[in-house]
Motif scaffolding. Structure first.
Motif, PDB file in Angstrom:
ATOM      1  N   TRP A 274      -7.262  -2.923  -2.486  1.00 28.73           N
ATOM      2  CA  TRP A 274      -8.480  -2.127  -2.368  1.00 28.73           C
ATOM      3  C   TRP A 274      -8.270  -0.950  -1.413  1.00 28.73           C
ATOM      4  O   TRP A 274      -8.688   0.178  -1.691  1.00 28.73           O
ATOM      5  CB  TRP A 274      -9.633  -2.999  -1.896  1.00 28.73           C
ATOM      6  CG  TRP A 274     -10.892  -2.244  -1.595  1.00 28.73           C
ATOM      7  CD1 TRP A 274     -11.593  -2.241  -0.430  1.00 28.73           C
ATOM      8  CD2 TRP A 274     -11.609  -1.369  -2.474  1.00 28.73           C
ATOM      9  NE1 TRP A 274     -12.684  -1.423  -0.515  1.00 28.73           N
ATOM     10  CE2 TRP A 274     -12.726  -0.880  -1.766  1.00 28.73           C
ATOM     11  CE3 TRP A 274     -11.417  -0.960  -3.791  1.00 28.73           C
ATOM     12  CZ2 TRP A 274     -13.645   0.005  -2.318  1.00 28.73           C
ATOM     13  CZ3 TRP A 274     -12.336  -0.066  -4.350  1.00 28.73           C
ATOM     14  CH2 TRP A 274     -13.417   0.401  -3.628  1.00 28.73           C
ATOM     15  N   GLN A 275      -7.595  -1.191  -0.292  1.00 25.94           N
ATOM     16  CA  GLN A 275      -7.330  -0.128   0.676  1.00 25.94           C
ATOM     17  C   GLN A 275      -6.541   1.013   0.037  1.00 25.94           C
ATOM     18  O   GLN A 275      -6.896   2.191   0.167  1.00 25.94           O
ATOM     19  CB  GLN A 275      -6.550  -0.701   1.862  1.00 25.94           C
ATOM     20  CG  GLN A 275      -6.125   0.357   2.881  1.00 25.94           C
ATOM     21  CD  GLN A 275      -5.155  -0.193   3.912  1.00 25.94           C
ATOM     22  OE1 GLN A 275      -4.944  -1.414   4.008  1.00 25.94           O
ATOM     23  NE2 GLN A 275      -4.548   0.675   4.693  1.00 25.94           N
TER      24      GLN A 275
ATOM     25  N   CYS B 143       3.449  10.049  -4.703  1.00 27.07           N
ATOM     26  CA  CYS B 143       3.711   9.738  -3.300  1.00 27.07           C
ATOM     27  C   CYS B 143       3.965   8.239  -3.131  1.00 27.07           C
ATOM     28  O   CYS B 143       3.736   7.437  -4.042  1.00 27.07           O
ATOM     29  CB  CYS B 143       2.539  10.181  -2.431  1.00 27.07           C
ATOM     30  SG  CYS B 143       1.026   9.221  -2.685  1.00 27.07           S
ATOM     31  N   ASN B 144       4.389   7.850  -1.933  1.00 24.32           N
ATOM     32  CA  ASN B 144       4.728   6.447  -1.671  1.00 24.32           C
ATOM     33  C   ASN B 144       3.513   5.534  -1.802  1.00 24.32           C
ATOM     34  O   ASN B 144       3.631   4.399  -2.274  1.00 24.32           O
ATOM     35  CB  ASN B 144       5.346   6.305  -0.282  1.00 24.32           C
ATOM     36  CG  ASN B 144       6.752   6.871  -0.213  1.00 24.32           C
ATOM     37  OD1 ASN B 144       7.434   6.963  -1.230  1.00 24.32           O
ATOM     38  ND2 ASN B 144       7.196   7.240   0.977  1.00 24.32           N
ATOM     39  N   SER B 145       2.343   6.017  -1.378  1.00 21.62           N
ATOM     40  CA  SER B 145       1.134   5.187  -1.490  1.00 21.62           C
ATOM     41  C   SER B 145       0.786   4.925  -2.946  1.00 21.62           C
ATOM     42  O   SER B 145       0.387   3.815  -3.322  1.00 21.62           O
ATOM     43  CB  SER B 145      -0.047   5.879  -0.797  1.00 21.62           C
ATOM     44  OG  SER B 145       0.166   5.953   0.593  1.00 21.62           O
TER      45      SER B 145
ATOM     46  N   GLU C   9      -8.414   9.266 -13.838  1.00 22.35           N
ATOM     47  CA  GLU C   9      -8.353   7.842 -14.188  1.00 22.35           C
ATOM     48  C   GLU C   9      -8.250   6.973 -12.935  1.00 22.35           C
ATOM     49  O   GLU C   9      -8.611   5.781 -12.957  1.00 22.35           O
ATOM     50  CB  GLU C   9      -7.179   7.560 -15.133  1.00 22.35           C
ATOM     51  CG  GLU C   9      -5.792   7.672 -14.529  1.00 22.35           C
ATOM     52  CD  GLU C   9      -5.265   9.105 -14.507  1.00 22.35           C
ATOM     53  OE1 GLU C   9      -4.088   9.276 -14.130  1.00 22.35           O
ATOM     54  OE2 GLU C   9      -6.019  10.035 -14.872  1.00 22.35           O
ATOM     55  N   LEU C  10      -7.765   7.559 -11.836  1.00 21.38           N
ATOM     56  CA  LEU C  10      -7.666   6.799 -10.585  1.00 21.38           C
ATOM     57  C   LEU C  10      -9.044   6.485 -10.003  1.00 21.38           C
ATOM     58  O   LEU C  10      -9.207   5.487  -9.299  1.00 21.38           O
ATOM     59  CB  LEU C  10      -6.828   7.565  -9.566  1.00 21.38           C
ATOM     60  CG  LEU C  10      -5.348   7.745  -9.928  1.00 21.38           C
ATOM     61  CD1 LEU C  10      -4.660   8.642  -8.918  1.00 21.38           C
ATOM     62  CD2 LEU C  10      -4.638   6.394 -10.009  1.00 21.38           C
TER      63      LEU C  10
ATOM     64  N   LYS D  59      -7.449   4.945  -1.113  1.00 17.95           N
ATOM     65  CA  LYS D  59      -6.635   6.044  -0.577  1.00 17.95           C
ATOM     66  C   LYS D  59      -6.070   6.912  -1.690  1.00 17.95           C
ATOM     67  O   LYS D  59      -6.170   8.152  -1.648  1.00 17.95           O
ATOM     68  CB  LYS D  59      -5.502   5.465   0.273  1.00 17.95           C
ATOM     69  CG  LYS D  59      -4.594   6.502   0.914  1.00 17.95           C
ATOM     70  CD  LYS D  59      -3.539   5.827   1.776  1.00 17.95           C
ATOM     71  CE  LYS D  59      -2.625   6.859   2.433  1.00 17.95           C
ATOM     72  NZ  LYS D  59      -1.595   6.201   3.289  1.00 17.95           N
ATOM     73  N   VAL D  60      -5.492   6.290  -2.688  1.00 16.12           N
ATOM     74  CA  VAL D  60      -4.852   7.039  -3.773  1.00 16.12           C
ATOM     75  C   VAL D  60      -5.899   7.780  -4.606  1.00 16.12           C
ATOM     76  O   VAL D  60      -5.692   8.938  -4.989  1.00 16.12           O
ATOM     77  CB  VAL D  60      -4.004   6.090  -4.649  1.00 16.12           C
ATOM     78  CG1 VAL D  60      -3.505   6.800  -5.891  1.00 16.12           C
ATOM     79  CG2 VAL D  60      -2.821   5.555  -3.840  1.00 16.12           C
ATOM     80  N   ALA D  61      -7.029   7.135  -4.876  1.00 20.07           N
ATOM     81  CA  ALA D  61      -8.091   7.810  -5.627  1.00 20.07           C
ATOM     82  C   ALA D  61      -8.626   9.011  -4.848  1.00 20.07           C
ATOM     83  O   ALA D  61      -8.909  10.070  -5.428  1.00 20.07           O
ATOM     84  CB  ALA D  61      -9.222   6.836  -5.931  1.00 20.07           C
TER      85      ALA D  61
END
Length: 231
Positions: free
Chosen positions: A98-99, A192-194, A114-115, A103-105
């Motif tokens: 969830w975290q 990105c890495n996340s 879509e994120l 963050k990515v969205a």
């Protein structure tokens, strides 16, 4: 192996983990979709039925790994395995997912809308699944342990099992939504890495939850229903 045209993939996977490995390799859903026969599973997966049977027969010739077949465990021991392995994993993994979903969205939602939908889908499944685990831990699992201990007056076990299986089907639909929104967890080039971590964690969660549902639908619940029938 006697080719049984009536037995379901869920029953086969529950009886022998080597069969589950074959189904997993072919991408056949043997947890939420465990009610299919071999013919139905092959047709749905676009696989020749003969090819699937031969793969199952080949797998049966392989030696079983000691301690790998959870189907032989008594119900109370299987419950402890599910709690200590899968319930614990869900509770540990969901906050992380969830975290990073948020963050990515937040960082990439403008270019990858879509994120945004994925973030909402993660939240829905997290809320539903945690509620589901609580019902198993507070109601169903203690009831099964009472059956094992010889308690006779447990008329609600069958209905509770059916309700849990319906919720498992809902979780299966959520996983399919996750796969659709992530293109089967395929990370975009230059992500990105996340972004990468989130998709890897979603894939890991998907695999664990399918195994979790398989153990309950195809092994624990049939044992529980058999005990309830005897009672």
């Amino acid at each position: 192996m006697v080719r049984n045209n009536v037995i379901t993939v869920g029953e086969m996977a529950g009886n022998d983990y080597r069969m589950a490995d074959v189904f997993r390799g072919f991408g056949i859903d043997f947890c939420c979709g465990g009610g299919q026969t071999i013919a139905q599973a092959a047709a749905q997966g676009g696989i020749a039925e003969e090819e699937l049977w031969k793969a199952l027969e080949t797998a049966e010739l392989k030696a079983k790994q000691p301690g790998s077949d959870l189907g032989v465990l008594a119900p109370e021991l299987l419950i402890e395995h599910i709690l200590n392995t899968h319930h614990k994993y869900v509770k540990d993994a969901l906050p992380v997912i969830w975290q990073f979903g948020q963050k990515v969205a937040g960082h990439h939602g403008d270019t990858h809308p879509e994120l945004i939908d994925l973030r909402a889908a993660i939240l829905r499944e997290a809320e539903d699944l945690l509620d589901h685990l609580e019902k198993e831990e507070q109601i169903l699992f203690p009831a099964i342990k009472q059956l094992v201990a010889g308690e006779k007056d447990m008329p609600y076990v069958k209905g509770t099992v059916e309700a849990m299986m319906k919720e498992h089907s809902s979780s299966g639909e959520s996983l399919e939504e996750w796969r659709r929104l992530t293109n089967d967890y395929e990370v975009s080039q230059g992500a990105c890495n996340s972004y990468r971590f989130l998709f890897e964690k979603l894939r890991e969660f998907d695999t664990d939850l399918r195994q979790h549902i398989h153990l309950e639908n195809n092994i624990l619940f049939p044992k529980a229903l058999a005990l309830a029938q005897e009672a």
